[in-house]
Design a protein around this motif. Sequence first.
Motif, PDB file in Angstrom:
ATOM      1  N   ARG A  72     -12.990   3.308  -2.006  1.00 12.36           N
ATOM      2  CA  ARG A  72     -12.464   4.666  -1.853  1.00 12.36           C
ATOM      3  C   ARG A  72     -11.847   4.760  -0.464  1.00 12.36           C
ATOM      4  O   ARG A  72     -12.408   4.255   0.513  1.00 12.36           O
ATOM      5  CB  ARG A  72     -13.523   5.730  -2.056  1.00 12.36           C
ATOM      6  N   GLN A  73     -10.677   5.340  -0.400  1.00 17.30           N
ATOM      7  CA  GLN A  73      -9.987   5.470   0.870  1.00 17.30           C
ATOM      8  C   GLN A  73     -10.733   6.462   1.758  1.00 17.30           C
ATOM      9  O   GLN A  73     -11.117   7.541   1.315  1.00 17.30           O
ATOM     10  CB  GLN A  73      -8.552   5.938   0.669  1.00 17.30           C
ATOM     11  N   ILE A  74     -10.958   6.077   3.000  1.00 12.95           N
ATOM     12  CA  ILE A  74     -11.640   6.944   3.966  1.00 12.95           C
ATOM     13  C   ILE A  74     -10.573   7.601   4.836  1.00 12.95           C
ATOM     14  O   ILE A  74      -9.798   6.917   5.499  1.00 12.95           O
ATOM     15  CB  ILE A  74     -12.616   6.126   4.830  1.00 12.95           C
ATOM     16  N   VAL A 116      -7.445   9.997   9.670  1.00 11.89           N
ATOM     17  CA  VAL A 116      -6.254   9.165   9.527  1.00 11.89           C
ATOM     18  C   VAL A 116      -5.023  10.035   9.756  1.00 11.89           C
ATOM     19  O   VAL A 116      -4.914  11.120   9.170  1.00 11.89           O
ATOM     20  CB  VAL A 116      -6.202   8.524   8.114  1.00 11.89           C
ATOM     21  N   PRO A 117      -4.086   9.590  10.607  1.00 11.34           N
ATOM     22  CA  PRO A 117      -2.860  10.366  10.826  1.00 11.34           C
ATOM     23  C   PRO A 117      -2.109  10.577   9.505  1.00 11.34           C
ATOM     24  O   PRO A 117      -2.127   9.719   8.616  1.00 11.34           O
ATOM     25  CB  PRO A 117      -2.047   9.483  11.783  1.00 11.34           C
ATOM     26  N   ILE A 170      -7.819   4.487  10.906  1.00  4.92           N
ATOM     27  CA  ILE A 170      -8.437   5.628  11.582  1.00  4.92           C
ATOM     28  C   ILE A 170      -8.498   5.420  13.101  1.00  4.92           C
ATOM     29  O   ILE A 170      -8.813   6.335  13.838  1.00  4.92           O
ATOM     30  CB  ILE A 170      -9.830   5.915  10.974  1.00  4.92           C
ATOM     31  N   CYS A 171      -8.193   4.195  13.551  1.00  2.18           N
ATOM     32  CA  CYS A 171      -8.292   3.857  14.985  1.00  2.18           C
ATOM     33  C   CYS A 171      -6.946   3.907  15.697  1.00  2.18           C
ATOM     34  O   CYS A 171      -6.755   3.270  16.727  1.00  2.18           O
ATOM     35  CB  CYS A 171      -8.899   2.461  15.138  1.00  2.18           C
ATOM     36  N   THR A 172      -5.996   4.641  15.163  1.00  2.00           N
ATOM     37  CA  THR A 172      -4.657   4.696  15.739  1.00  2.00           C
ATOM     38  C   THR A 172      -4.369   6.090  16.306  1.00  2.00           C
ATOM     39  O   THR A 172      -5.161   7.013  16.157  1.00  2.00           O
ATOM     40  CB  THR A 172      -3.594   4.370  14.666  1.00  2.00           C
ATOM     41  N   ASP A 173      -3.221   6.173  16.962  1.00  7.27           N
ATOM     42  CA  ASP A 173      -2.710   7.451  17.432  1.00  7.27           C
ATOM     43  C   ASP A 173      -3.706   8.120  18.386  1.00  7.27           C
ATOM     44  O   ASP A 173      -4.268   7.462  19.248  1.00  7.27           O
ATOM     45  CB  ASP A 173      -2.378   8.332  16.216  1.00  7.27           C
ATOM     46  N   TYR A 207      -8.426  -3.953  -0.883  1.00  9.54           N
ATOM     47  CA  TYR A 207      -8.848  -4.423   0.430  1.00  9.54           C
ATOM     48  C   TYR A 207      -8.356  -3.460   1.507  1.00  9.54           C
ATOM     49  O   TYR A 207      -7.433  -2.682   1.288  1.00  9.54           O
ATOM     50  CB  TYR A 207      -8.340  -5.841   0.702  1.00  9.54           C
ATOM     51  N   GLU A 208      -9.011  -3.535   2.657  1.00 14.16           N
ATOM     52  CA  GLU A 208      -8.642  -2.688   3.785  1.00 14.16           C
ATOM     53  C   GLU A 208      -9.058  -3.402   5.075  1.00 14.16           C
ATOM     54  O   GLU A 208     -10.100  -4.051   5.121  1.00 14.16           O
ATOM     55  CB  GLU A 208      -9.362  -1.333   3.686  1.00 14.16           C
TER      56      GLU A 208
END
Length: 126
Positions: free
Chosen positions: A110-112, A120-121, A28-31, A62-63
């Motif tokens: 769970r994917q955020i 998220v892009p 989420i910290c990209t682009d 994991y993430e």
Amino acid sequence: MVTRSRVTPSPSVIDREWPHQVALPDDICTDRNFTMIAKFCQDRGLRFHLRSVQATWPDGKYENYRVHCFSDDAAARAFRDHFDGVKFDPKRDRENGNVKGVWRRTGEYRQILEMGPLSVPEILRH
């Protein structure tokens, strides 16, 4: 031998001197989100250091997370409230307090895909 830059403090120094930490999923910290985070902090004069941590769940998923570390609690709170981040305590949340330990999460993974104004892009969604 790898040497550390003099401008980048060691992980243990960051955890000690910038203990107010907020975690956001790495994806989420990209682009454009990276730019949005930088602008938010710059506009408010918020200074931080970045760390990373791998979050693991009991089911083996994991993430990677980016941890934004602030010296001031009010700055961390403003960042956390705006971006809907997760409060991260390096002494409690890192495995055995190890500066390079993983973040053992509880519950089900769970994917955020969205947090506050960030998302998220499309290319990274799976």
